[in-house]
Design an enzyme around this catalytic site. Sequence first.
Site, mmCIF file in Angstrom:
data_model
loop_
_atom_site.group_PDB
_atom_site.id
_atom_site.type_symbol
_atom_site.label_atom_id
_atom_site.label_comp_id
_atom_site.label_asym_id
_atom_site.label_seq_id
_atom_site.Cartn_x
_atom_site.Cartn_y
_atom_site.Cartn_z
ATOM 1 N N GLY A 1 59.781 -44.013 -11.244
ATOM 2 C CA GLY A 1 60.632 -43.278 -12.181
ATOM 3 C C GLY A 1 61.985 -43.973 -12.315
ATOM 4 O O GLY A 1 62.114 -45.163 -12.006
ATOM 5 N N VAL B 1 50.027 -42.142 -2.590
ATOM 6 C CA VAL B 1 50.495 -42.136 -1.209
ATOM 7 C C VAL B 1 50.197 -40.769 -0.614
ATOM 8 O O VAL B 1 50.370 -39.741 -1.283
ATOM 9 C CB VAL B 1 52.012 -42.424 -1.173
ATOM 10 C CG1 VAL B 1 52.585 -42.128 0.209
ATOM 11 C CG2 VAL B 1 52.282 -43.858 -1.588
ATOM 12 N N GLU C 1 65.739 -27.471 -25.638
ATOM 13 C CA GLU C 1 65.189 -28.475 -26.544
ATOM 14 C C GLU C 1 63.800 -28.073 -27.038
ATOM 15 O O GLU C 1 63.474 -28.248 -28.216
ATOM 16 C CB GLU C 1 65.193 -29.845 -25.846
ATOM 17 C CG GLU C 1 66.636 -30.341 -25.677
ATOM 18 C CD GLU C 1 66.804 -31.596 -24.836
ATOM 19 O OE1 GLU C 1 67.791 -32.308 -25.051
ATOM 20 O OE2 GLU C 1 65.969 -31.858 -23.940
#
Lengths: 428, 428
Positions: free
Chosen positions: B13, B79, B171
């Site tokens: 990210g 992971v 939004e």
Amino acid sequence: MERKHHVVVVGGGFGGLACVRDLKHKDVEITLIDSRNHHLFQPLLYQVATSILPTSDIAWPLRHLLRDRPEVNTLMAEVNGVDPQAKTVSLADGDSVSYDTLVLATGARHSYFGHDDWETAAPGLKTLEDATAIRRRMLSAFEAAERTSDPEERKALLTFAVVGAGPTGVELVGIIAELAQRVLPREFRSIDTRDARVLLLEAGPRVLAAFPEDLSAYTEHALTELGVEVRAGTAVTACDEESITIGDECIPSRTAIWAAGVKASRAAQWLGLEADRAGRTPVGPELTVEDHPEIFVIGDTASVRNTDGKPVPGVAPAAKQQGEYVARLVASRLGKGRNPGPFVYKHKGSLATIGRKAAVADFGWIKLRGTLAWWVWGVAHIYFLIGTRNRVAVVWSWFWSHTTGQNSARLITQGKQGIAVPKVTQVE
Amino acid sequence: MERKHHVVVVGGGFGGLACVRDLKHKDVEITLIDSRNHHLFQPLLYQVATSILPTSDIAWPLRHLLRDRPEVNTLMAEVNGVDPQAKTVSLADGDSVSYDTLVLATGARHSYFGHDDWETAAPGLKTLEDATAIRRRMLSAFEAAERTSDPEERKALLTFAVVGAGPTGVELVGIIAELAQRVLPREFRSIDTRDARVLLLEAGPRVLAAFPEDLSAYTEHALTELGVEVRAGTAVTACDEESITIGDECIPSRTAIWAAGVKASRAAQWLGLEADRAGRTPVGPELTVEDHPEIFVIGDTASVRNTDGKPVPGVAPAAKQQGEYVARLVASRLGKGRNPGPFVYKHKGSLATIGRKAAVADFGWIKLRGTLAWWVWGVAHIYFLIGTRNRVAVVWSWFWSHTTGQNSARLITQGKQGIAVPKVTQVE
């Protein structure tokens, strides 16, 4: 007020949409039923499967396309039967819709020639979900190959087999080979993606059987140059998630794609008619079924013979011409134009791309190959795309892909996360 | 030859990628592990969910971003644990990777405040699959409303509830309201999409709690103008696929979206540390965990305090700054630069859009709202997007959407076909 003639069109592909379009101003009510909310430009679907185009570049909401047609009602629903006596179409959720004229344009999927169990291992390419599933499998195979330490496993992961050497098969292997040879090498550390084996398997004697022999030979040569192994003349005899077998030769491969054979949708079953071997509904010269001049079947799900007796091919232009024909005929029956006579298919030509720089084109009066054919192909496809937005978006994606050598939509989505071996096969 | 210092970064990210980027030329080997093959520009994810942008405009293959970094190994793997003593990361498929320095940047998902069963009814928005699932639900609700003859059912289908009035919630409702009010009305025949009820539900006293009060008030007013019902000060008490309940009021709604609360990834569990209430791993002033100066936790999964004692917010710029900081600190430990001292977060400002024509911006020294703020927001987001291709593609999609009022990616995909009621909730 008199009730208007009601035309129900099932399927918003090339045929159904052409029919709805040409029924404009003919004083009919129209209901368009499709199980999806979008029209799909299938000729470019292989570019979604190979990560060149994003899904939304080649699909448009049907009701958006028909927004200026207040007489057209668009229903997102699944049809599961027709009652020709009551003149109704029944929907999967229990509703039914009455019609005066019915147009079935429900398309086709792939045929596994009696081996439907192969579908899990070798999915076909007909819907957006098919395309993103194939994209996921293909990209995941490279990811898994990068991680495995077993050389046999790596080899199987880097073996991509496409079954069927029609235009779709040829177009798929071309892009996969370029991906392995030119796009990906710099990005992997443990594997050399140029070791990937890309196989085009064809039971018939040559690739692009519908094209003239010299264009087939050129295509085979051009594919070989791209690194594709073309294996014509041998049928697939077995196929599972570990390997694909042609004749007696078992080739370990984790990614197989099916681009052979066609199985029509169930229109014939709905009508209680006997279908042909490919599941298609036989129709007469006016594209109607026996005893029911008000029921038309068109496109890939119909078995149509041209005026010369030859079967009409299952391609987008044929479906479009049939949709336009039905609109003319229905209008003439309502006194809005002259009777067009029996349906005549006009073959405009055949096109297929080979990777991102070459193509073959056969227009009958002229044959093209190489770069010029590629430009003809590109211009034709942009021209037939619906809507300015998509034309600009596709041209931009192609321009980007050509100048940088990078594909823009290399996303692994909708699969299980962190998969080591790409066994994600559900086409949902 | 001496073995190079090996930095393992988990999560591609904003934080993880910034760290990898700034470790360039620092003479370290890097392994970047992510369960996805792509970096996602999460700030625009709501535009995929509301059909303005296609998925590939805001996501890029990680290994493509790192193609010019031969010292970086990208692994697509999940992971499932860390052994701080052995200094290894274990992967879900059984492999393990050793590290000298470990950076955990594994992000967060939504928190349902102990009601995880609400997730099916009100999915969150963190991944591309979340976004296409929400898009499918929302568009399918309009389709189903068009088909139903039951007025109560239609009302429930046309009620859209977004929980949480942070920037994402604001939004989302802005675009959904515009869709119902301006984009869709011409396309439906049985329903008037302007009847749709768009609810923004917030447990706290006001929308955009992190913004100054006057900008909150402006936002609430602007949303109301767009047709959004803002309900602040009442918490959600129940939620299922049929309805959502705030306080004692049960509102029938078939489409709910969760944009409230954050639950960190399991980094703390992997390390055997006690997490804070939001599941985040507490880290010291150098972003390392107790007793392990070689283990960094950054971004949404870390609980970081700024030098003034205030918690660092879970936003993209904070994650980026943390990734850059870790790169500097690791380099300094290896003698490649001076020690940066403790981590200091610099808040650059907050932005949120309201529909497609207004926004609010708070930079501390100046506050903006309306059209100017929208332009600042747009330019900032284009600037921070990675890659020319995507910048051009997003600008084109926005330009198209603004000039024509049409959204370009209104596709219902990956759901069951022909669904009458949008109950497709699996986020896979």
